[in-house]
Design a protein around this motif. Structure first.
Motif, PDB file in Angstrom:
ATOM      1  N   ALA A  27      33.213  44.195  45.967  1.00 15.00           N
ATOM      2  CA  ALA A  27      33.862  42.885  45.943  1.00 15.00           C
ATOM      3  C   ALA A  27      35.371  43.018  45.792  1.00 15.00           C
ATOM      4  O   ALA A  27      36.139  42.288  46.435  1.00 15.00           O
ATOM      5  CB  ALA A  27      33.289  42.038  44.805  1.00 15.00           C
ATOM      6  N   PHE A  28      35.816  43.961  44.930  1.00 13.37           N
ATOM      7  CA  PHE A  28      37.258  44.194  44.776  1.00 13.37           C
ATOM      8  C   PHE A  28      37.876  44.556  46.117  1.00 13.37           C
ATOM      9  O   PHE A  28      38.922  44.022  46.501  1.00 13.37           O
ATOM     10  CB  PHE A  28      37.530  45.348  43.794  1.00 13.37           C
ATOM     11  N   ASP A  29      37.242  45.495  46.824  1.00 17.12           N
ATOM     12  CA  ASP A  29      37.782  45.962  48.099  1.00 17.12           C
ATOM     13  C   ASP A  29      37.784  44.868  49.161  1.00 17.12           C
ATOM     14  O   ASP A  29      38.820  44.579  49.771  1.00 17.12           O
ATOM     15  CB  ASP A  29      36.950  47.148  48.613  1.00 17.12           C
ATOM     16  N   THR A  30      36.615  44.298  49.402  1.00 19.33           N
ATOM     17  CA  THR A  30      36.446  43.415  50.557  1.00 19.33           C
ATOM     18  C   THR A  30      37.127  42.070  50.380  1.00 19.33           C
ATOM     19  O   THR A  30      37.706  41.532  51.334  1.00 19.33           O
ATOM     20  CB  THR A  30      34.941  43.182  50.828  1.00 19.33           C
ATOM     21  N   ILE A  31      37.112  41.526  49.171  1.00 20.07           N
ATOM     22  CA  ILE A  31      37.620  40.173  48.959  1.00 20.07           C
ATOM     23  C   ILE A  31      38.862  40.141  48.055  1.00 20.07           C
ATOM     24  O   ILE A  31      39.875  39.553  48.429  1.00 20.07           O
ATOM     25  CB  ILE A  31      36.521  39.269  48.348  1.00 20.07           C
ATOM     26  N   MET A  32      38.804  40.758  46.889  1.00 25.22           N
ATOM     27  CA  MET A  32      39.933  40.624  45.963  1.00 25.22           C
ATOM     28  C   MET A  32      41.199  41.282  46.506  1.00 25.22           C
ATOM     29  O   MET A  32      42.309  40.817  46.239  1.00 25.22           O
ATOM     30  CB  MET A  32      39.572  41.214  44.592  1.00 25.22           C
ATOM     31  N   SER A  33      41.059  42.354  47.293  1.00 27.17           N
ATOM     32  CA  SER A  33      42.253  43.032  47.808  1.00 27.17           C
ATOM     33  C   SER A  33      42.977  42.217  48.880  1.00 27.17           C
ATOM     34  O   SER A  33      44.077  42.588  49.298  1.00 27.17           O
ATOM     35  CB  SER A  33      41.887  44.409  48.364  1.00 27.17           C
ATOM     36  N   LEU A  34      42.372  41.116  49.314  1.00 27.31           N
ATOM     37  CA  LEU A  34      43.082  40.217  50.227  1.00 27.31           C
ATOM     38  C   LEU A  34      44.342  39.665  49.571  1.00 27.31           C
ATOM     39  O   LEU A  34      45.286  39.263  50.252  1.00 27.31           O
ATOM     40  CB  LEU A  34      42.170  39.053  50.642  1.00 27.31           C
ATOM     41  N   GLU A  35      44.348  39.609  48.233  1.00 28.05           N
ATOM     42  CA  GLU A  35      45.520  39.196  47.454  1.00 28.05           C
ATOM     43  C   GLU A  35      45.806  40.302  46.446  1.00 28.05           C
ATOM     44  O   GLU A  35      45.484  40.190  45.263  1.00 28.05           O
ATOM     45  CB  GLU A  35      45.255  37.853  46.775  1.00 28.05           C
ATOM     46  N   ALA A  36      46.396  41.370  46.936  1.00 32.14           N
ATOM     47  CA  ALA A  36      46.439  42.632  46.195  1.00 32.14           C
ATOM     48  C   ALA A  36      47.338  42.612  44.969  1.00 32.14           C
ATOM     49  O   ALA A  36      47.252  43.497  44.130  1.00 32.14           O
ATOM     50  CB  ALA A  36      46.871  43.764  47.133  1.00 32.14           C
ATOM     51  N   HIS A  37      48.198  41.615  44.825  1.00 33.04           N
ATOM     52  CA  HIS A  37      49.039  41.539  43.629  1.00 33.04           C
ATOM     53  C   HIS A  37      48.270  40.999  42.432  1.00 33.04           C
ATOM     54  O   HIS A  37      48.678  41.193  41.290  1.00 33.04           O
ATOM     55  CB  HIS A  37      50.261  40.642  43.885  1.00 33.04           C
TER      56      HIS A  37
END
Length: 411
Positions: free
Chosen positions: A208-218
């Motif tokens: 989930a961190f990779d696929t979705i949360m990293s879309l807003e990496a800050h």
């Protein structure tokens, strides 16, 4: 209901995937293809790719999550040695068998988003980690050891491959159990399920961190992985419940009674509360801390284009199940439970929409043909693939060691 025995049911009954079910699923797939084509070709050129790619990611991820939830449900029932679910275990097995296809689709979308459109532009922009470059970002540079395209894809391939292998192994043991009987395959399934659940539990937050949360990496939240897990499991439970009820209405699975439906309703109700707990905890902690680097996430979702959807999300996914499914009788009324599950499947689409769109779509923030069409297309694709798998085997796992107990399930 509790006096049923195996002689009153036809355990060789197979689902026939034909007629309206097949026709409508194919029509839905065509609608999806047309919506994708519209998004890339007919939508204004300066907007089309980011919005269409974002919707493809949304539905590719949602599709994969529902199938993974089927594998998780299957493993959970095996490890807990649950008897009540033995009569409907073919449904999550069908979901699990589709997981490899869903995984490939998600991988293609993520890879295309990385290299042809740069869907993950918050951390995959050229020069973003190079000191002196106009795109240099010190915060992202510190995360570059983890957030880089090769390692991102390696992790994604690893996770989805592992999930798919375990899903197929578990369904294969069940198939062998049908042929030879005995407990040997069930015991193997138990061991494999225990291993799978440990791996799945530790890796789904990273997925989930990779696929979705990293879309807003800050921005980051340590609760985000469990928030996604809750949404995934509720969506899978709702899809399983909808499938069971529709099969019952079509005259299949006579051995599934109101007590089984009630248990599915309790799962849907309970995990809706769990989802709300995670949602509210994440929101409350960020609101209370009031730190700019944290509150920016919710600030984006309170912009005019998303604020209505933000509050509608909590109304659908929390208030609807609480107000409608609170009583015992409500969970045993198939039409009521069917309506709530369909509503929640739409509600968690909205949940994923709010996770993905504000961080990826910089302009042309609207809701229209692209969103609806791609949603319909993936629903049709999932239905077609799942029902194709469901039609290959009898609807009862006739040699399941707890099948007799499931027939007498009463609460």
């Amino acid at each position: 209901m509790g006096t049923n025995n195996q002689h009153t049911h036809n355990f060789t009954q197979q689902f026939e995937f034909s007629g309206k079910a097949k026709t409508w699923s194919l029509i839905a797939i065509l609608i999806g293809v047309a919506a994708i084509a519209y998004g890339f070709l007919l939508d204004p050129a300066e907007y089309h790719s980011e919005r269409t790619f974002a919707n493809l990611l949304l539905m590719g991820y949602y599709f994969t999550c529902v199938c993974a939830a089927g594998a998780f449900f299957l493993a959970l029932q095996l490890v807990t040695q649950s008897a009540w679910s033995a009569g409907l275990i073919r449904i999550p097995q069908a979901f699990a068998k589709v997981l490899p296809i869903a995984s490939v689709i998600l991988l293609v979308i993520c890879a295309a988003g990385l290299f042809s459109h740069n869907l993950y532009h918050h951390w995959n922009l050229e020069g973003i980690t190079e000191v002196g470059n106009e795109h240099y970002d010190a915060a992202i540079a510190k995360k570059a050891g983890f957030l880089n395209a090769p390692f991102f894809l390696i992790r994604l391939v690893f996770f989805l491959t592992i999930y798919s292998i375990f899903a197929l192994v578990l369904t294969r043991f069940s198939d062998r159990e049908d042929l030879v009987g005995g407990l040997a395959n069930y015991k193997k399934s138990f061991k494999i399920s225990a291993i799978f659940l440990v791996i799945f539990g530790f890796t789904t937050p990273i997925w989930a961190f990779d696929t979705i949360m990293s879309l807003e990496a800050h921005w980051f939240s340590t609760m985000f992985g469990w928030y996604n897990f809750a949404a995934m499991f509720i969506s899978g439970l709702c899809a399983i419940t909808v499938t069971v009820i529709l099969l019952k209405k079509a005259g299949y699975m006579s051995w599934v009674n109101h007590n089984h439906i009630h248990d599915l309703g309790k799962f849907v109700f309970a995990f809706s509360i769990f989802w709300t707990y995670i949602w509210f905890s994440q929101f409350l902690l960020i609101w209370y801390a009031n730190m700019p680097e944290e509150t920016v996430y919710f600030f984006k979702r309170w912009e005019p284009e998303y604020k209505l959807w933000f509050w509608l999300n909590i109304v659908i996914n929390f208030l609807a199940p609480v107000l409608i499914l609170m009583t015992r009788d409500a969970k045993r009324r198939t039409n009521t439970l069917l309506a709530v599950c369909i509503l929640l499947l739409c509600g968690h689409w909205l949940d994923y929409y709010l996770m993905i769109m504000p961080g990826t779509v910089e302009s042309n923030r609207q809701f229209g043909i692209t969103e609806l069409g791609i949603f319909i297309g993936f629903v049709g694709l999932f239905s077609f693939l799942m029902m194709t798998q469901l039609a290959k085997k009898p609807l009862a796992a006739k040699n399941h060691p707890f099948l007799e107990e499931s027939l007498h399930h009463s609460i």
